[in-house]
Write an enzyme that holds these catalytic residues in place. Structure first.
Site, PDB file in Angstrom:
ATOM      1  CD  GLU A  24     -22.706 -32.313  40.160  1.00 42.56           C
ATOM      2  OE1 GLU A  24     -22.066 -31.362  40.394  1.00 42.56           O
ATOM      3  OE2 GLU A  24     -23.015 -33.284  40.986  1.00 42.56           O
ATOM      4  CD  GLU A  58     -22.941 -37.309  45.951  1.00 48.34           C
ATOM      5  OE1 GLU A  58     -23.774 -36.749  45.497  1.00 48.34           O
ATOM      6  OE2 GLU A  58     -22.002 -36.651  46.150  1.00 48.34           O
TER       7      GLU A  58
END
Ligand SMILES: *[C@@H]1O[C@H](CO)[C@@H](O)[C@H](O)[C@H]1NC(C)=O
Ligand SMILES: *[C@@H]1O[C@H](CO)[C@@H](O)[C@H](O)[C@H]1NC(C)=O
Ligand SMILES: *[C@@H]1O[C@H](CO)[C@@H](O)[C@H](O)[C@H]1NC(C)=O
Ligand SMILES: *[C@@H]1O[C@H](CO)[C@@H](O)[C@H](O)[C@H]1NC(C)=O
Ligand SMILES: *[C@@H]1O[C@H](CO)[C@@H](O)[C@H](O)[C@H]1NC(C)=O
Ligand SMILES: CC(=O)N[C@H]1CO[C@H](CO)[C@@H](O)[C@@H]1O
Ligand SMILES: CC(=O)N[C@H]1CO[C@H](CO)[C@@H](O)[C@@H]1O
Length: 356
Positions: free
Chosen positions: A137, A142
């Site tokens: 990932e 974020e």
């Protein structure tokens, strides 16, 4: 003789694969077709325990949670900020995954004007392989709640660490990318710039995130609006990452065998609410007061007026682009073309095997 010829062609092709920094445009998500090639999750957040319902494409369109603004042609991906949600219900929001996946030798570029923020809000623009944690990932963007800096993170199976990065960020939170370590926080690099998330991001006019997934390593650049390279204007059909300067975050192949830990990535935009990260008491209470679900998710929707992505485009560049000519061109181009064609054929063969 024949095998020697083949070998020399492969030798000519191989360095191009390993060291190439120039990539051709392979896919553009923008304008009225922005949402065409994504899958809407259509289920409550059963992945990160958020107090969120990720709506279907039909509901996202009907409720204007995912749409293209007709004035700006920008894509909007947002949390429902019109409904009063009763206790015990979740709030509607969006999670979309690209239908195409992009293997090693790909660069994705996302130009955004606004990212979601506010207490309880947990947005990300990221990618993963289908069988997480296998295939890894890559979190390009974020943030949570009222933090003011973007965090960039890899999550992998055990054995991948960040070693000797060449990066501008001075804030390295953790270097072990394994999902089994540190409560799966991954190997996090935080952008020191307060224009990388939240109100500061929007006030600066947003910016451009570039993610390079190469066999030599994974790199992320963030350019605030005023620092976006001029090569990005004018809809260029190529990108050369060697011209972008030192990346903001970098995970070289030395500490993490890219071929072992990463495989073709699907791109994802999502916004969840509270959940494992934004709602964990220690994190939530760093920048917000009250109780995540009770005081924000339910009741009045006005807390979510800033909880939206405004995206100008996402472009994916890659080696496999059909723009590379493989015949009738000058010898050097023909050699390069052979390499790309071969790689493309291998990719197709692997894809065919997966489909079987
Ligand atoms: C989440 O829900 C979807 C739809 O019901 C289901 O396909 C998927 O397996 C669930 N995932 C998890 C991790 O429970
Ligand atoms: C989608 O909209 C329909 C019609 O308003 C509604 O009945 C349904 O519950 C909605 N589903 C989701 C996932 O929001
Ligand atoms: C990373 O470290 C910085 C500086 O110590 C801190 O402000 C930030 O909250 C940390 N981020 C994460 C995700 O732990
Ligand atoms: C950029 O060029 C591609 C073709 O190379 C085209 O599909 C796309 O619509 C163009 N985008 C803009 C914003 O002009
Ligand atoms: C909801 O958020 C949008 C921005 O996405 C904003 O334009 C709008 O005024 C907000 N409030 C309502 C009630 O829609
Ligand atoms: C996630 C969350 O809401 N955490 C805590 C923050 O602090 C208050 C008390 O001030 C707690 O009630 C919350 O549970
Ligand atoms: C964007 C793109 O097409 N990248 C491709 C580069 O080549 C590898 C190997 O064939 C593919 O997996 C990538 O998807």
């Amino acid at each position: 003789m024949r095998s020697t010829t083949t070998a020399s062609l492969l030798l000519l092709a191989a360095p191009a694969m390993v060291t190439a920094t120039s990539y051709n445009l392979a896919k553009e998500y923008s304008g009225t077709s922005f949402f065409d090639d994504w899958t809407f999750y259509g289920n409550y957040d059963n992945l990160t325990n958020g107090d969120a319902y990720f709506v279907t494409a039909a509901n996202a369109t009907a409720d204007k949670l995912a749409y293209v603004d007709t004035t700006t042609s920008h894509a909007i991906i947002k949390v429902d900020n019109t409904s009063t949600v009763p206790y015990n219900d979740k709030r509607n929001t969006v999670r979309i995954t690209s239908q195409e996946s992009y293997g090693v030798g790909s660069v994705w570029v996302a130009d955004m004007l606004h990212v979601p923020y506010g207490c309880s809000v947990w947005p990300a623009f990221w990618s993963q392989a289908p069988n997480w944690p296998t295939g890894g990932e890559i979190d390009t963007f974020e943030g949570v709640n009222q933090l003011v800096q973007n965090s960039m993170t890899l999550h992998t199976e055990p054995g991948c660490t960040q070693v000797s990065p060449t990066e501008t960020s001075t804030i390295v939170n953790s270097t072990d990318c394994s999902y089994e370590q540190n409560g799966n926080q991954g190997c996090i690099v935080t952008d020191p710039s307060t224009a990388s998330y939240g109100a500061g991001f929007a006030a600066a006019g947003g910016g451009v995130f570039v993610t390079e997934y190469a066999s030599t390593g994974i790199s992320i650049w963030f350019f605030t609006r005023s620092a976006v390279p001029s090569s990005f204007s004018g809809n260029a059909s190529t990108i050369d990452t060697s011209t972008l300067g030192t990346p903001t975050a970098n995970w070289p192949n030395g500490g993490c065998n890219i071929a072992e830990f990463f495989s073709a990535q699907n791109l994802i935009f999502d916004i969840t609410l509270c959940g494992d990260y934004a709602g964990s008491p220690a994190v939530f209470n760093e920048t917000c007061t009250g109780v995540c679900y009770n005081d924000f998710v339910i009741g009045s929707p006005t807390n979510y007026d800033q909880a939206y992505f405004e995206v100008s485009y996402v472009k994916v560049f890659g080696n496999g682009s059909s723009t590379t000519s493989s015949s009738g061109a000058a010898p050097t181009t023909a050699n390069a073309g052979f390499g790309w064609t071969l790689l493309g054929a291998l990719g197709a063969a692997v894809a065919a095997m997966i489909m079987l």
